[in-house]
Design a protein around this motif. Structure first.
Motif, PDB file in Angstrom:
ATOM      1  N   UNK A 197     -15.281  22.357  12.211  1.00 16.62           N
ATOM      2  CA  UNK A 197     -15.352  21.356  13.020  1.00 16.62           C
ATOM      3  C   UNK A 197     -14.304  20.138  12.852  1.00 16.62           C
ATOM      4  N   UNK A 198     -13.942  20.157  11.607  1.00 15.32           N
ATOM      5  CA  UNK A 198     -12.750  19.054  11.242  1.00 15.32           C
ATOM      6  C   UNK A 198     -11.828  19.285  11.782  1.00 15.32           C
ATOM      7  N   UNK A 199     -11.352  20.349  12.001  1.00 18.27           N
ATOM      8  CA  UNK A 199     -10.011  20.541  12.540  1.00 18.27           C
ATOM      9  C   UNK A 199     -10.079  20.709  14.235  1.00 18.27           C
ATOM     10  N   UNK A 200      -8.897  21.229  14.735  1.00 23.67           N
ATOM     11  CA  UNK A 200      -8.655  21.026  16.391  1.00 23.67           C
ATOM     12  C   UNK A 200      -8.573  19.498  16.814  1.00 23.67           C
ATOM     13  N   UNK A 201      -8.115  19.516  18.086  1.00 24.94           N
ATOM     14  CA  UNK A 201      -7.928  18.376  18.779  1.00 24.94           C
ATOM     15  C   UNK A 201      -8.796  17.376  18.990  1.00 24.94           C
ATOM     16  N   UNK A 202      -9.696  18.066  19.126  1.00 26.55           N
ATOM     17  CA  UNK A 202     -11.268  17.061  19.196  1.00 26.55           C
ATOM     18  C   UNK A 202     -11.968  16.750  18.060  1.00 26.55           C
ATOM     19  N   UNK A 203     -11.199  17.042  16.952  1.00 25.09           N
ATOM     20  CA  UNK A 203     -12.037  16.812  15.690  1.00 25.09           C
ATOM     21  C   UNK A 203     -12.352  15.243  15.733  1.00 25.09           C
ATOM     22  N   UNK A 204     -13.270  14.719  14.893  1.00 24.50           N
ATOM     23  CA  UNK A 204     -13.548  13.311  14.957  1.00 24.50           C
ATOM     24  C   UNK A 204     -12.565  12.497  14.140  1.00 24.50           C
ATOM     25  N   UNK A 205     -12.102  13.081  12.990  1.00 20.23           N
ATOM     26  CA  UNK A 205     -11.123  12.081  12.177  1.00 20.23           C
ATOM     27  C   UNK A 205      -9.604  12.340  12.545  1.00 20.23           C
ATOM     28  N   UNK A 206      -8.810  11.614  12.166  1.00 13.21           N
ATOM     29  CA  UNK A 206      -7.290  11.932  12.227  1.00 13.21           C
ATOM     30  C   UNK A 206      -6.796  11.303  13.504  1.00 13.21           C
ATOM     31  N   UNK A 207      -5.406  11.222  13.655  1.00 13.32           N
ATOM     32  CA  UNK A 207      -4.690  10.742  14.557  1.00 13.32           C
ATOM     33  C   UNK A 207      -4.011  11.943  15.283  1.00 13.32           C
ATOM     34  N   UNK A 265      -0.706  24.866   8.125  1.00  6.92           N
ATOM     35  CA  UNK A 265       0.415  24.568   7.243  1.00  6.92           C
ATOM     36  C   UNK A 265       1.729  24.344   8.058  1.00  6.92           C
ATOM     37  N   UNK A 266       2.042  25.305   8.652  1.00  8.37           N
ATOM     38  CA  UNK A 266       3.493  25.265   9.497  1.00  8.37           C
ATOM     39  C   UNK A 266       3.427  24.140  10.533  1.00  8.37           C
ATOM     40  N   UNK A 267       2.109  23.725  11.228  1.00  5.28           N
ATOM     41  CA  UNK A 267       2.176  22.730  12.073  1.00  5.28           C
ATOM     42  C   UNK A 267       2.187  21.435  11.427  1.00  5.28           C
ATOM     43  N   UNK A 268       1.499  21.149  10.382  1.00  8.10           N
ATOM     44  CA  UNK A 268       1.644  19.906   9.501  1.00  8.10           C
ATOM     45  C   UNK A 268       2.877  19.702   9.048  1.00  8.10           C
ATOM     46  N   UNK A 328       0.856  -1.212  -0.123  1.00  5.12           N
ATOM     47  CA  UNK A 328      -0.067  -0.074  -0.024  1.00  5.12           C
ATOM     48  C   UNK A 328       0.892   1.228  -0.011  1.00  5.12           C
ATOM     49  N   UNK A 329       0.302   2.424  -0.545  1.00  8.00           N
ATOM     50  CA  UNK A 329       0.737   3.653  -0.222  1.00  8.00           C
ATOM     51  C   UNK A 329       0.138   4.399   0.948  1.00  8.00           C
ATOM     52  N   UNK A 330       0.837   4.238   2.133  1.00  7.07           N
ATOM     53  CA  UNK A 330      -0.188   4.889   3.312  1.00  7.07           C
ATOM     54  C   UNK A 330       0.077   6.346   3.516  1.00  7.07           C
ATOM     55  N   UNK A 331      -0.928   6.842   3.925  1.00  8.90           N
ATOM     56  CA  UNK A 331      -0.853   8.104   4.543  1.00  8.90           C
ATOM     57  C   UNK A 331      -1.590   8.310   5.925  1.00  8.90           C
ATOM     58  N   UNK A 332      -1.257   9.190   6.555  1.00  8.72           N
ATOM     59  CA  UNK A 332      -2.012   9.416   8.083  1.00  8.72           C
ATOM     60  C   UNK A 332      -2.630  10.645   8.071  1.00  8.72           C
ATOM     61  N   UNK A 333      -4.017  10.695   8.326  1.00  7.20           N
ATOM     62  CA  UNK A 333      -4.631  12.039   8.557  1.00  7.20           C
ATOM     63  C   UNK A 333      -4.578  12.385   9.970  1.00  7.20           C
ATOM     64  N   UNK A 351      -1.748  13.989   5.896  1.00  6.71           N
ATOM     65  CA  UNK A 351      -2.830  14.529   5.362  1.00  6.71           C
ATOM     66  C   UNK A 351      -3.549  15.540   6.663  1.00  6.71           C
ATOM     67  N   UNK A 352      -4.095  16.534   6.397  1.00  7.89           N
ATOM     68  CA  UNK A 352      -5.039  17.026   7.394  1.00  7.89           C
ATOM     69  C   UNK A 352      -6.199  17.746   6.562  1.00  7.89           C
ATOM     70  N   UNK A 353      -7.377  17.951   7.172  1.00  2.00           N
ATOM     71  CA  UNK A 353      -8.236  18.903   6.770  1.00  2.00           C
ATOM     72  C   UNK A 353      -8.836  19.708   7.836  1.00  2.00           C
ATOM     73  N   UNK A 354      -8.614  20.789   7.503  1.00  3.41           N
ATOM     74  CA  UNK A 354      -9.144  21.735   8.686  1.00  3.41           C
ATOM     75  C   UNK A 354     -10.551  22.229   8.639  1.00  3.41           C
ATOM     76  N   UNK A 355     -11.217  21.975   7.603  1.00  2.00           N
ATOM     77  CA  UNK A 355     -12.581  22.497   7.464  1.00  2.00           C
ATOM     78  C   UNK A 355     -12.738  22.971   6.193  1.00  2.00           C
ATOM     79  N   UNK A 356     -14.016  23.212   5.844  1.00  2.00           N
ATOM     80  CA  UNK A 356     -14.286  24.019   4.641  1.00  2.00           C
ATOM     81  C   UNK A 356     -14.286  25.579   4.821  1.00  2.00           C
ATOM     82  N   UNK A 357     -14.397  26.289   3.805  1.00  2.00           N
ATOM     83  CA  UNK A 357     -14.451  27.731   3.804  1.00  2.00           C
ATOM     84  C   UNK A 357     -13.786  28.465   5.065  1.00  2.00           C
TER      85      UNK A 357
END
Ligand SMILES: *Cc1c(COP(=O)(O)O)cnc(C)c1O
Length: 638
Positions: free
Chosen positions: A216-226, A268-271, A198-203, A251-257
């Motif tokens: 809400x997809x971002x932040x410490x308590x977001x539901x997705x990601x490690x 970006x800096x943190x990631x 596989x090609x593995x990515x981590x969110x 990978x990360x996704x901070x949220x839309x708009x």
């Protein structure tokens, strides 16, 4: 009457300013010399097409309003714009990697959209992002470009995992993004069983969190990601299993708009710091996927308001490239391929919803008598006096009194002390008073807070042929603003202030918040309806998220969709028509069987003959009407 009106000089420039078309139109929309909205995909006036011309063409072909227009050139332009902006920023800053955008299918999953994204994206190796099995199946049916990325996010079962692995085996540049720690074991198991690496990515979950509606997809308590400790555990597991070589993407996704560029930069800096650490741990990496979030300036204000953004696409690209470089260069880490998953920006401009106005309800101004009859009751007399005594100085007091007497009169009606006719008379006086108060109020610099919403209370209601729930669900669900304006008559002063009601007859089926440069307007200036003439409004920038989030409220179905291709010579082709749902279609979605329904209704009609209500010929007419009803468009047909 204001000055402009007196001078009779309403111009297209005034309309441009009023509706803000230059601010939100991104150069794609403008107003013609004869006052119609133009679409210019090449940002070049010679190839501009009037939306009114397209409307006539559509109507001549027998399609009814509402119609969703999709301009394939605008999709093409946006994909080019995004890729060129990244490429330009990379060149200027001497970035050593490349940009590979992916389009997230969930933003608009219509087959035609994905097909066009892959077609126009090919020259940039623009790929796809999927978040479910269904989306992966769709992507694999359309993606041909093996250099484009195929990013698999979302919660994955064995079927999903196998399909990702087979895609890799077929030569796709396909990445398997781990969203929750538990997925890794299944992935490694299946990869061993199928003999495919596989090609593995981590969110990851970032500490950075952005402001805005959808973040809400971002932040410490977001539901997705490690979180970071889960990332370390995963690296250790991969090392133990001798699989660290497969870890290639972060990978990360901070949220839309995301309206504020500061939030984008800090994410970006943190990631990138996490990316650098993974390289130091010995993972090959090579891909940094920054998710979505690139915002659309819906209100054209260019601010960090939720419906806007305080940056341009060029600034977005430059800031990202700079942030990645500055972080990695200090550790001598090679520049990765930068991926973004921009959906909203890619497709928002693409679609315009058009509908006609069916009817208007106005608060009619009432010619007040000079004096009241002696028979008129005291309370109505009081209300009448409020109206007569109104001045700028006592405006707030008059407002309070008017409300007070109106309520008293309503109470009297309830208790049988005045007649319906008297109550109707009092309501006329009341609304006249409110109207006068609203007019006086305009002379005040700072209106009392109570009077702030007066305009919308006395606004006209324009009843329009569409459903908010079906066609612009985010307007209802999260109060998102979209630019709305007439698509013609823009050389005429729009004299009415209106709110928009749809035809669902639901009290939520309305639009009473509109874009404004500095604020949110509660009414929209519109033109007076001319007897018998059609009046068309457009809701712009509806290409992202609106099409499949919409629902069947009151059984209004999908609208007609027409795809337009504008040629460089300024002609246009209607390349595809998709007929909207018929009544039978929407009924079948809720488990009715239209054939059964016909049979049953025929039986009922036969009973009516037997019972002597109708005769056999009438039954035939009635059956025809029922059948026509089933076949009809769910919206108002002419
Ligand atoms: C929704 C989503 C996107 C799209 O975001 P936009 O802001 O529309 O560009 C991208 N990536 C993921 C993982 C998403 O869930």
């Amino acid at each position: 009457m204001n000055k402009t009106e007196l001078l009779g000089r309403w111009t297209k420039q005034k309309s441009e300013e009023l509706y803000g078309i230059k601010n939100w139109g991104a150069g794609y929309f403008s107003i013609s010399e004869n006052g119609e909205v133009l679409v210019n995909p090449y940002k070049d006036k010679s190839a501009a097409v009037s939306i009114m011309d397209i409307i006539s063409g559509v109507l001549e072909r027998g399609l009814e309003m509402p119609v969703l227009l999709r301009f394939e050139n605008l999709l093409d332009s946006q994909i080019s714009f995004l890729n060129n902006s990244f490429n330009e920023a990379m060149k200027t800053l001497n970035y050593q990697g490349v940009y590979r955008g992916v389009y997230p299918i969930k933003v608009n999953q219509q087959q035609q959209v994905i097909e066009e994204v892959t077609k126009f994206g090919q020259r940039y190796h623009h790929g796809l992002e999927v978040g479910s099995k269904a989306e992966l199946v769709a992507a694999l049916s359309l993606l041909k470009d093996k250099e484009a990325c195929l990013i698999c996010n979302g919660y994955k079962d064995e079927e999903f995992i196998d399909l990702c692995l087979y895609a890799i085996k077929m030569g796709f540049n396909c990445f398997f993004v781990i969203e929750i720690p538990g997925e890794l074991d299944t992935l490694l198991e299946r990869s061993k069983a199928l003999g495919i690496n596989p090609n593995i990515g981590i969110r990851i979950k970032l500490a950075a969190k952005a402001g805005g509606h959808w973040t809400d997809s971002g932040g410490d308590r977001s539901i997705f990601g490690l979180n970071v400790s889960q990332v370390i555990t995963m690296v250790d597991t991969l090392k133990e299993r001798n699989m660290l070589d497969s870890l290639k993407l972060l990978h990360y996704h901070l949220g839309s708009q995301i309206p504020n560029i500061r939030d984008i930069r800090s994410a970006v800096l943190e990631a990138t710091r996490v990316y650098a650490e993974l390289v130091k741990e010995g993972a090959p990496m090579g891909y940094l996927d920054l998710g979505g979030g690139l915002a659309v300036d819906y209100d054209g204000s260019n601010t960090n308001y939720t419906n806007s953004r305080n940056y341009s696409v060029e600034e977005y690209c430059t800031d990202i490239v700079e942030a990645v470089m500055s972080t990695l260069d200090s550790s001598n880490i090679p520049h990765p391929v930068i991926i973004t998953e921009s959906g909203r920006t890619t497709v928002a401009y693409y679609s315009v919803l058009l509908f006609n106005v069916l009817d208007v309800e106005k608060l009619e101004e009432y010619e007040m008598p000079d004096q009241l009859d002696d028979s008129v009751s005291e309370q109505i007399r009081n209300l009448f006096d409020v109206n007569k005594n109104l001045t700028l100085k006592n405006i707030q007091e008059c407002y309070n009194d008017a409300l007070y007497y109106r309520d008293e009169i309503r109470d009297m009606f309830k208790h049988g002390r005045i007649s319906l006719r008297e109550r109707a008379f009092s309501e006329k006086i009341f609304w006249n008073t409110i109207n006068s108060i609203a007019k006086e109020k305009q002379k005040l610099k700072n209106a009392p807070p109570d009077l702030e919403d007066l305009e919308s209370a006395i606004a006209d209601i324009y009843y329009c042929n569409f459903s908010v729930f079906q066609s612009i669900p985010d307007s209802w669900a999260i109060d998102q603003l979209f630019p709305i304006m007439p698509v013609h008559r823009l050389l005429e002063l729009p004299k009415r202030n209106a709110v928009i009601a749809d035809i669902t007859c639901d009290c939520d089926g309305k639009i009473d918040r509109f874009i404004d440069l500095h604020d949110v307007r509660t009414t929209l200036p519109l033109h007076e309806m001319k007897n018998g003439d059609d009046y068309y409004l457009g809701v712009f920038l509806v290409g992202a998220y609106q099409e499949t989030l919409g629902d069947l409220h009151n059984l209004f179905g999908d609208t007609n969709v027409v795809s337009v291709r504008i040629n460089p010579d300024g002609n246009y082709d209607l390349v595809k028509e998709i007929h909207g749902d018929s009544v039978a279609d929407v009924l079948s979605y809720v488990e009715f069987d239209p054939k059964d329904m016909l049979v049953r209704f025929r039986e009922t009609a036969e009973d009516s003959i037997r019972e002597g209500y109708i005769n056999a010929t009438e039954r035939r007419e009635i059956m025809r009407a029922y059948d026509n009803g089933l076949r009809g468009y769910t919206y108002y047909e002419r």
